[in-house]
Design an enzyme around this catalytic site. Structure first.
Site, PDB file in Angstrom:
ATOM      1  N   ASP A  51       0.727  -1.396  -0.239  1.00 35.69           N
ATOM      2  CA  ASP A  51       0.021  -0.110   0.330  1.00 35.69           C
ATOM      3  C   ASP A  51       0.846   1.330  -0.178  1.00 35.69           C
ATOM      4  O   ASP A  51       1.999   1.332   0.219  1.00 35.69           O
ATOM      5  CB  ASP A  51      -0.967   0.269   1.669  1.00 35.69           C
ATOM      6  CG  ASP A  51      -1.929  -1.564   1.064  1.00 35.69           C
ATOM      7  OD1 ASP A  51      -2.374  -1.812  -0.085  1.00 35.69           O
ATOM      8  OD2 ASP A  51      -2.677  -1.005   2.349  1.00 35.69           O
ATOM      9  N   TYR A 108       5.716 -10.119   7.241  1.00 37.88           N
ATOM     10  CA  TYR A 108       5.342  -8.906   7.135  1.00 37.88           C
ATOM     11  C   TYR A 108       5.776  -8.415   8.741  1.00 37.88           C
ATOM     12  O   TYR A 108       5.685  -9.073   9.354  1.00 37.88           O
ATOM     13  CB  TYR A 108       4.096  -7.998   7.521  1.00 37.88           C
ATOM     14  CG  TYR A 108       3.855  -8.546   6.164  1.00 37.88           C
ATOM     15  CD1 TYR A 108       3.615  -6.610   5.249  1.00 37.88           C
ATOM     16  CD2 TYR A 108       3.025  -9.203   4.995  1.00 37.88           C
ATOM     17  CE1 TYR A 108       3.620  -6.549   4.365  1.00 37.88           C
ATOM     18  CE2 TYR A 108       2.721  -8.486   3.425  1.00 37.88           C
ATOM     19  CZ  TYR A 108       3.221  -7.459   3.109  1.00 37.88           C
ATOM     20  OH  TYR A 108       2.885  -7.358   2.062  1.00 37.88           O
TER      21      TYR A 108
END
Length: 269
Positions: A51, A108
């Site tokens: 993103d 992540y």
């Protein structure tokens, strides 16, 4: 000839990985640099889509180049690219190997600091919070590998063929002083804003707004929370991508100070 390119980038000033007209993005910057150096149009396919303002300390893309080059491409790319994108390796691969579809694991990291620090600005998410219930946050995080359907923690679940994710691990850590948090999660795939939504829910648990049982009920019932509050993007890093035929260690010495020191200075709650 197909090549995998191993990179890292600081995404703070980018509107995400994916190429979009009129938007400053990582893919577009890389394609422009490759086209300029190789003197031919180059299109690349990334291992995922981060993103806006999200970082990647390990990321792969593949490209197909017909004519071989006779110079140090990695050197020229690193010289031409802005300082927030680094090329680590350029690897010749078989023609059928795919940077996105062949990835079997993605990891992540999400970093939070709870005091104002100008040297962490853009590298970690700043939340001015005190007295977070870290034990309950840890309990909720530990539940994640027990469930496979993450429809509840996705912005637009209906755009996917399915919302099943094989979350292999999830944990919450803190530094010695307790004012920095690190959330780690690994899965074969992730949905849109899934990690930031989960982190937002964990913060609500830490503040006493949400119970662990209610958090788990979303996963059990595939029920979307009435109010989705994704955590800030700046603290999120794609930190590891693994393939059946390629498992490179992250080049953490080139990533943020948080990840460079993480394994030395962070302890599990």
């Amino acid at each position: 000839m197909r090549y995998f390119v191993h990179i890292g980038y600081n995404g703070l000033h980018y509107k995400g990985w994916q190429r979009q007209a009129g938007v400053f993005n990582v893919q577009g910057v890389l394609e422009h640099a490759l086209t300029q150096i190789l003197k031919t149009p180059v299109s690349i396919i990334g291992c995922g889509r981060t993103d806006a303002h999200v970082h990647a300390s390990q990321f792969f893309f593949h490209m197909d180049i017909e004519e071989p080059w006779d110079f140090d491409l990695m050197f020229r790319l690193n010289k031409l690219l802005p300082g927030n994108i680094a090329i680590f390796d350029i690897l010749p691969m078989d023609a059928q190997q795919h940077a996105r579809f062949d990835a079997v694991l993605r990891a992540y990291d999400y970093f939070i600091h709870t005091y104002k620090d100008p040297f962490l600005n853009g590298l970690s998410s700043y939340y001015l919070l005190d007295g977070l219930d870290l034990d309950r946050m840890k309990q909720a995080a530990a539940l994640l590998p027990d469930y496979k359907n993450y429809r509840a923690f996705c912005t637009h679940p209906d755009k996917y063929e399915h919302t099943i994710c094989n979350v292999m691990s999830a944990s919450l850590s803190t530094d010695a002083s307790g004012d920095k948090l690190r959330f780690q999660i690994t899965s074969n795939r992730f949905l849109g804003k899934m990690i930031r939504i989960i982190m937002g829910q964990l913060l609500k648990i830490g503040k006493g707004i949400l119970s662990v049982d209610e958090f788990e009920s979303y996963l059990i019932e595939n029920r979307t929370p009435l109010l989705i509050t994704p955590a800030h993007p700046q603290g999120l890093y794609l930190s590891k991508v693994t393939y059946p035929y390629l498992n490179l260690p992250p080049r953490t010495e080139f990533s943020s100070i948080l990840q460079k020191q993480a394994d030395e200075y962070w302890s599990t709650l």
